[in-house]
Design an enzyme around this catalytic site. Structure first.
Site, PDB file in Angstrom:
ATOM      1  N   ASP A   1       0.872  -1.181   0.000  1.00 38.01           N
ATOM      2  CA  ASP A   1       0.000   0.000   0.000  1.00 38.01           C
ATOM      3  C   ASP A   1       0.903   1.222   0.000  1.00 38.01           C
ATOM      4  OD1 ASP A   1      -2.268   1.640   0.183  1.00 38.01           O
ATOM      5  OD2 ASP A   1      -2.177   1.635   2.369  1.00 38.01           O
TER       6      ASP A   1
ATOM      7  N   GLU B   1      -1.144  -1.272  -4.944  1.00 37.15           N
ATOM      8  CA  GLU B   1      -2.384  -0.537  -5.188  1.00 37.15           C
ATOM      9  C   GLU B   1      -2.101   0.669  -6.065  1.00 37.15           C
ATOM     10  OE1 GLU B   1      -6.116   0.151  -2.471  1.00 37.15           O
ATOM     11  OE2 GLU B   1      -4.579   1.629  -1.965  1.00 37.15           O
TER      12      GLU B   1
ATOM     13  N   ASP C   1      -2.277   0.776   7.374  1.00 36.48           N
ATOM     14  CA  ASP C   1      -1.636   0.635   6.056  1.00 36.48           C
ATOM     15  C   ASP C   1      -1.232  -0.818   5.803  1.00 36.48           C
ATOM     16  OD1 ASP C   1      -1.637   3.502   5.320  1.00 36.48           O
ATOM     17  OD2 ASP C   1      -0.333   3.672   7.057  1.00 36.48           O
TER      18      ASP C   1
END
Length: 164
Positions: free
Chosen positions: A7, A66, A138
Protein backbone atom coordinates in the site's frame (compact mmCIF):
# COMPACT_ATOMS: atom_id res chain seq x y z
CA UNK A 1 3.62 -19.05 -3.68
CA UNK A 2 4.16 -15.97 -1.53
CA UNK A 3 2.44 -12.70 -2.36
CA UNK A 4 3.71 -9.31 -1.18
CA UNK A 5 0.99 -6.67 -1.06
CA UNK A 6 2.10 -3.03 -0.95
CA UNK A 7 0.00 0.00 0.00
CA UNK A 8 2.04 2.96 -1.26
CA UNK A 9 2.36 6.01 0.94
CA UNK A 10 4.99 8.67 1.45
CA UNK A 11 4.90 8.67 5.25
CA UNK A 12 3.75 5.09 5.79
CA UNK A 13 4.11 2.32 3.22
CA UNK A 14 2.09 -0.69 4.29
CA UNK A 15 3.21 -4.19 3.37
CA UNK A 16 1.77 -7.65 3.89
CA UNK A 17 2.96 -11.11 2.90
CA UNK A 18 0.63 -14.07 2.49
CA UNK A 19 1.13 -17.58 1.21
CA UNK A 20 -1.15 -19.35 -1.25
CA UNK A 21 -1.62 -23.03 -0.41
CA UNK A 22 -4.11 -24.38 -2.94
CA UNK A 23 -7.40 -22.62 -2.15
CA UNK A 24 -6.14 -21.49 1.26
CA UNK A 25 -4.40 -18.27 2.18
CA UNK A 26 -2.02 -18.03 5.13
CA UNK A 27 -0.68 -14.90 6.79
CA UNK A 28 3.12 -14.68 6.91
CA UNK A 29 3.85 -11.13 8.11
CA UNK A 30 2.79 -7.50 7.79
CA UNK A 31 3.97 -4.08 8.83
CA UNK A 32 4.70 -0.52 7.83
CA UNK A 33 7.82 1.11 6.47
CA UNK A 34 8.01 4.67 7.76
CA UNK A 35 9.87 7.40 5.89
CA UNK A 36 10.30 9.77 8.82
CA UNK A 37 10.95 13.44 8.22
CA UNK A 38 13.43 15.47 6.23
CA UNK A 39 14.20 16.01 2.57
CA UNK A 40 12.13 14.02 0.08
CA UNK A 41 15.12 12.13 -1.34
CA UNK A 42 16.06 10.75 2.08
CA UNK A 43 12.47 9.77 2.82
CA UNK A 44 12.17 7.90 -0.49
CA UNK A 45 15.48 6.16 0.21
CA UNK A 46 14.21 4.95 3.61
CA UNK A 47 11.05 3.59 1.97
CA UNK A 48 13.11 1.81 -0.68
CA UNK A 49 15.57 0.31 1.81
CA UNK A 50 12.76 -0.80 4.12
CA UNK A 51 10.82 -2.44 1.31
CA UNK A 52 13.97 -4.17 0.03
CA UNK A 53 14.57 -5.53 3.55
CA UNK A 54 11.00 -6.92 3.63
CA UNK A 55 11.61 -8.66 0.29
CA UNK A 56 14.89 -10.20 1.48
CA UNK A 57 13.38 -11.31 4.81
CA UNK A 58 10.13 -12.82 3.53
CA UNK A 59 11.13 -13.96 0.00
CA UNK A 60 7.88 -13.30 -1.87
CA UNK A 61 7.49 -14.80 -5.33
CA UNK A 62 5.10 -12.13 -6.68
CA UNK A 63 3.99 -8.67 -5.62
CA UNK A 64 0.91 -6.45 -5.93
CA UNK A 65 0.69 -2.68 -5.59
CA UNK A 66 -2.38 -0.54 -5.19
CA UNK A 67 -2.87 2.08 -7.87
CA UNK A 68 -3.02 5.60 -6.54
CA UNK A 69 -5.98 7.88 -6.82
CA UNK A 70 -5.73 11.57 -7.60
CA UNK A 71 -5.96 13.83 -4.58
CA UNK A 72 -7.32 17.36 -4.69
CA UNK A 73 -3.81 18.56 -3.87
CA UNK A 74 -1.56 18.23 -6.94
CA UNK A 75 1.68 18.42 -4.90
CA UNK A 76 0.45 15.64 -2.60
CA UNK A 77 -0.52 13.50 -5.57
CA UNK A 78 2.94 13.95 -7.09
CA UNK A 79 4.67 12.93 -3.83
CA UNK A 80 2.39 9.90 -3.51
CA UNK A 81 3.28 8.98 -7.09
CA UNK A 82 6.97 9.07 -6.19
CA UNK A 83 6.33 6.73 -3.25
CA UNK A 84 4.38 4.46 -5.59
CA UNK A 85 7.41 4.43 -7.87
CA UNK A 86 9.43 3.04 -4.95
CA UNK A 87 6.67 0.45 -4.34
CA UNK A 88 7.09 -0.71 -7.94
CA UNK A 89 10.88 -0.41 -8.14
CA UNK A 90 11.84 -2.57 -5.14
CA UNK A 91 9.94 -5.72 -6.22
CA UNK A 92 10.86 -5.18 -9.89
CA UNK A 93 14.52 -5.02 -8.95
CA UNK A 94 14.06 -8.31 -7.06
CA UNK A 95 12.68 -9.88 -10.26
CA UNK A 96 9.11 -10.19 -8.99
CA UNK A 97 6.09 -10.09 -11.29
CA UNK A 98 3.91 -7.19 -10.13
CA UNK A 99 0.14 -6.89 -10.29
CA UNK A 100 -1.52 -3.49 -9.98
CA UNK A 101 -5.05 -2.98 -8.68
CA UNK A 102 -7.38 -0.02 -8.28
CA UNK A 103 -8.66 0.52 -4.71
CA UNK A 104 -12.22 -0.44 -5.76
CA UNK A 105 -10.95 -3.70 -7.32
CA UNK A 106 -9.20 -4.59 -4.05
CA UNK A 107 -12.35 -3.90 -2.03
CA UNK A 108 -14.49 -5.90 -4.44
CA UNK A 109 -12.11 -8.87 -4.32
CA UNK A 110 -11.92 -8.89 -0.52
CA UNK A 111 -15.41 -7.73 0.52
CA UNK A 112 -17.49 -8.26 -2.61
CA UNK A 113 -18.37 -4.57 -2.88
CA UNK A 114 -16.20 -1.97 -4.61
CA UNK A 115 -17.14 0.86 -2.25
CA UNK A 116 -16.71 -0.96 1.06
CA UNK A 117 -15.65 0.93 4.16
CA UNK A 118 -12.16 0.46 5.60
CA UNK A 119 -13.66 -1.39 8.60
CA UNK A 120 -15.42 -3.87 6.30
CA UNK A 121 -12.17 -4.55 4.46
CA UNK A 122 -10.29 -5.14 7.73
CA UNK A 123 -13.06 -7.46 8.97
CA UNK A 124 -12.86 -9.57 5.80
CA UNK A 125 -9.05 -9.66 5.91
CA UNK A 126 -9.32 -11.01 9.47
CA UNK A 127 -11.87 -13.54 8.27
CA UNK A 128 -9.64 -14.75 5.41
CA UNK A 129 -6.45 -14.72 7.50
CA UNK A 130 -7.55 -16.02 10.94
CA UNK A 131 -5.47 -14.80 13.86
CA UNK A 132 -3.85 -11.92 11.95
CA UNK A 133 -2.79 -8.87 13.93
CA UNK A 134 -2.36 -5.76 11.82
CA UNK A 135 0.81 -3.71 12.03
CA UNK A 136 -1.36 -0.64 11.44
CA UNK A 137 -4.08 0.41 8.99
CA UNK A 138 -1.64 0.64 6.06
CA UNK A 139 -0.50 -2.93 6.73
CA UNK A 140 -4.14 -4.08 6.77
CA UNK A 141 -4.65 -2.43 3.38
CA UNK A 142 -1.49 -4.12 2.06
CA UNK A 143 -2.82 -7.52 3.15
CA UNK A 144 -6.06 -6.78 1.30
CA UNK A 145 -4.02 -5.99 -1.83
CA UNK A 146 -2.14 -9.29 -1.42
CA UNK A 147 -5.44 -11.17 -1.03
CA UNK A 148 -6.80 -9.49 -4.17
CA UNK A 149 -3.73 -10.59 -6.14
CA UNK A 150 -3.95 -14.11 -4.69
CA UNK A 151 -7.57 -14.40 -5.86
CA UNK A 152 -6.54 -13.14 -9.29
CA UNK A 153 -3.73 -15.71 -9.49
CA UNK A 154 -6.01 -18.52 -8.29
CA UNK A 155 -8.70 -17.70 -10.86
CA UNK A 156 -6.05 -17.44 -13.60
CA UNK A 157 -4.71 -20.90 -12.64
CA UNK A 158 -8.22 -22.35 -12.78
CA UNK A 159 -8.79 -20.85 -16.26
CA UNK A 160 -5.50 -22.34 -17.47
CA UNK A 161 -6.43 -25.79 -16.10
CA UNK A 162 -9.86 -25.65 -17.75
CA UNK A 163 -8.30 -24.81 -21.14
CA UNK A 164 -5.74 -27.63 -20.89
Amino acid sequence: MRVLGIDPGLQNMGWGVIEIDGPRLRHIANGTVRSGTGPLGGRLLRLYQGLCAVIVTHAPTVAAVEQTFVNKDAAGTLKLGQARGIALLAPAEAGLEIGEYAPNAVKKAVVGVGHAAKEQVQHMVRHQLPGVCFGGPDAADALAIAICHAHHLQSRAIRIKVRA
